[in-house]
Scaffold this active site. Structure first.
Site: not given
Ligand code: CO
Length: 163
Positions: A46, A51, A88-89, A130-131, A134
């Site tokens: 994701g 991000q 997470c990236l 999660h996304e 953000h």
């Protein structure tokens, strides 16, 4: 398509609420293409626009070979709970368990501007939540428990395998 730099924790864009996408134009579609390429290049499941430094409400999730592009998403319903490890990236090398709903119903727009609604449970539900977080300036790591490094997580897996 082009790879974009991933913004990491500590950059204030990750703490800010993203803005609504007003018009889905070629520029927005190009950003979505770049987000997908960048997510895949980093083995993510994701990625949200903040991000890659874009303060707009859109994200991509790819689970079980299906790509979900969500513009201006909104969680309509949620129920149950689960608490699984996430990464997470933007938070490289750290993992932690986060309490999430077991089921969510989420609506948004696709790149054609059509309303789409998905029902998800388990891992896909976690990925959507999660996304979506953000877009509201929230990182998983700030509400995670049992935070571990990749090495610690890997060591636990080996312990499990021995049992
Ligand atoms: Co993330």
């Amino acid at each position: 398509m082009a790879l974009r730099n991933i913004v990491e924790r500590g950059d204030e864009i990750l703490d800010k609420k993203a803005k609504e996408v007003k018009a889905i134009d070629d520029h927005i579609c190009m950003i979505l293409d770049d987000m997908l390429e960048t997510m895949r290049a980093n083995n993510g499941v994701g990625i949200a626009a903040p991000q890659v430094g874009i303060r707009r409400r859109m994200f991509i999730v790819e689970v079980d070979g299906v790509v979900y592009e969500m513009i201006n998403p909104e969680i309509l319903e949620q129920s149950g709970s689960q608490c699984e490890y996430e990464g997470c990236l933007s938070v490289p090398g750290l993992y932690g368990r986060v309490e999430r709903p077991e089921y969510v119903k989420i609506a948004g727009l696709n790149r054609q501007g059509e309303r789409v609604v998905y029902e998800a449970d388990g891992f896909l539900a976690t990925a959507f939540c999660h996304e979506n977080d953000h877009l509201d300036g929230q990182l998983f790591i700030d509400k995670a428990v049992d935070i571990k490094t990749a090495e610690e997580l890997y060591a636990d897996d080996e312990d499990d395998a021995e049992e």
